[in-house]
Design an enzyme around this catalytic site. Structure first.
Site, PDB file in Angstrom:
ATOM      1  N   GLN A 114      70.411  70.763  43.496  1.00 26.68           N
ATOM      2  CA  GLN A 114      70.511  69.776  42.407  1.00 26.68           C
ATOM      3  C   GLN A 114      69.651  68.720  42.337  1.00 26.68           C
ATOM      4  O   GLN A 114      69.716  67.893  43.287  1.00 26.68           O
ATOM      5  CB  GLN A 114      72.208  69.012  42.478  1.00 26.68           C
ATOM      6  N   CYS A 120      76.220  67.787  38.107  1.00 22.54           N
ATOM      7  CA  CYS A 120      76.795  68.653  39.316  1.00 22.54           C
ATOM      8  C   CYS A 120      78.046  69.315  38.628  1.00 22.54           C
ATOM      9  O   CYS A 120      78.327  70.512  39.109  1.00 22.54           O
ATOM     10  CB  CYS A 120      77.272  67.720  40.143  1.00 22.54           C
ATOM     11  N   HIS A 194      81.636  63.752  42.030  1.00 25.50           N
ATOM     12  CA  HIS A 194      80.933  64.771  42.220  1.00 25.50           C
ATOM     13  C   HIS A 194      81.674  66.091  42.228  1.00 25.50           C
ATOM     14  O   HIS A 194      82.643  66.109  42.688  1.00 25.50           O
ATOM     15  CB  HIS A 194      80.097  64.426  43.500  1.00 25.50           C
ATOM     16  N   ASP A 209      77.543  73.131  46.986  1.00 25.40           N
ATOM     17  CA  ASP A 209      77.414  72.016  46.631  1.00 25.40           C
ATOM     18  C   ASP A 209      75.767  71.473  46.720  1.00 25.40           C
ATOM     19  O   ASP A 209      75.134  71.544  47.617  1.00 25.40           O
ATOM     20  CB  ASP A 209      77.957  70.904  47.632  1.00 25.40           C
TER      21      ASP A 209
END
Length: 256
Positions: A114, A120, A194, A209
């Site tokens: 990211q 996100c 997040h 992630d």
């Protein structure tokens, strides 16, 4: 618990790129998506997810609550407070342990870093869809299909960098962000929540992630992605920050 999700800067490892690219990435922010199944479903359908699939809330860890989720869950998303010191400490320890011990990563796993601020939730949705293209029957020549085709053969850093210039996905994400139950914050707002995703590949559960240096293989799913994912979420997130109310889980399932 319906919080907008957070910026990559909250949890991210250093961007592995030259100064010019790093400066470009620093200037790119998208309006964050709300942690709301209707919002994620709208974005997902705009980029190509078939009508027969949807995101739905997971209301807790108890078996009777998990039983409310339709069978055939193919992805789980988690929203959490990325400013939690306990979770940040665990993340650092986890990276050191995995880097030292190594892990097996399926060659079929789609994972992107990211670099777009506040994206996100968008990336968690893309991770959920990109790793279930065959199961869902993603239409050929849909916006996501074109994006994934262009990303073929690219590493996670290159894959993530592509999102900066992905105008179709950006437009769909921005439009979906306006449909939440709360007013959408500014694109460059400093958000401390997040979004991540959990998917299954080759029988193993993966935590995706984009702010981490690599995906995390949590081992065999035991035949139930949903049960395996919520077990990891409880142990690695909720139990480490038991006083926080800023957790929200969703499942990607076939629509009733």
């Amino acid at each position: 618990q319906r919080q907008p999700h957070g910026k990559q800067a909250d949890m991210g490892d250093e961007v592995p790129c030259d100064d010019a690219l790093r400066e470009k990435f620093r200037k790119v922010h998208w309006v964050p998506l709300e942690s709301n199944p209707d919002v994620l479903t709208k974005f997902a359908r705009q980029v190509g997810m078939p009508e027969g699939w949807e995101f739905t809330d997971i209301f807790g860890f108890d078996p009777e609550l998990l039983a409310m989720i339709p069978p055939g869950c193919v992805a789980v998303t988690l929203l959490f407070d990325s400013s939690s010191e306990n979770i940040r400490k665990f993340k650092a320890e986890q990276r050191t342990q995995v880097a030292a011990a190594g892990q097996t990563i399926s060659p079929d796993l789609r994972y992107m870093r990211q670099y777009v601020g506040n994206a996100c939730g968008t990336i968690a949705t893309i991770h959920s869809l990109a790793n279930n293209v065959e199961a869902m029957g993603l239409p050929a020549d849909s916006p996501l299909d074109r994006f994934l085709a262009a990303a073929s053969g690219k590493n996670p850093e290159e894959f993530g960098a592509m999102l900066v210039d992905a105008s179709e996905l950006h437009s769909a994400s921005e439009a979906s962000a306006q449909d939440g139950q709360t007013a959408a914050p500014e694109a460059d707002a400093d958000i401390h929540h997040h979004f991540i995703a959990f998917v299954e590949k080759g029988g193993d559960l993966y935590e995706l992630d984009g702010a981490k240096a690599f995906p995390i293989n949590h081992g065999p799913s035991g035949g139930s992605l949903l049960e395996a994912a919520v077990k990891v979420i409880k142990a690695n997130f909720v139990d480490r920050d038991p006083d926080s109310i800023h957790f929200n889980m969703m499942a990607l399932v076939k629509a009733d």
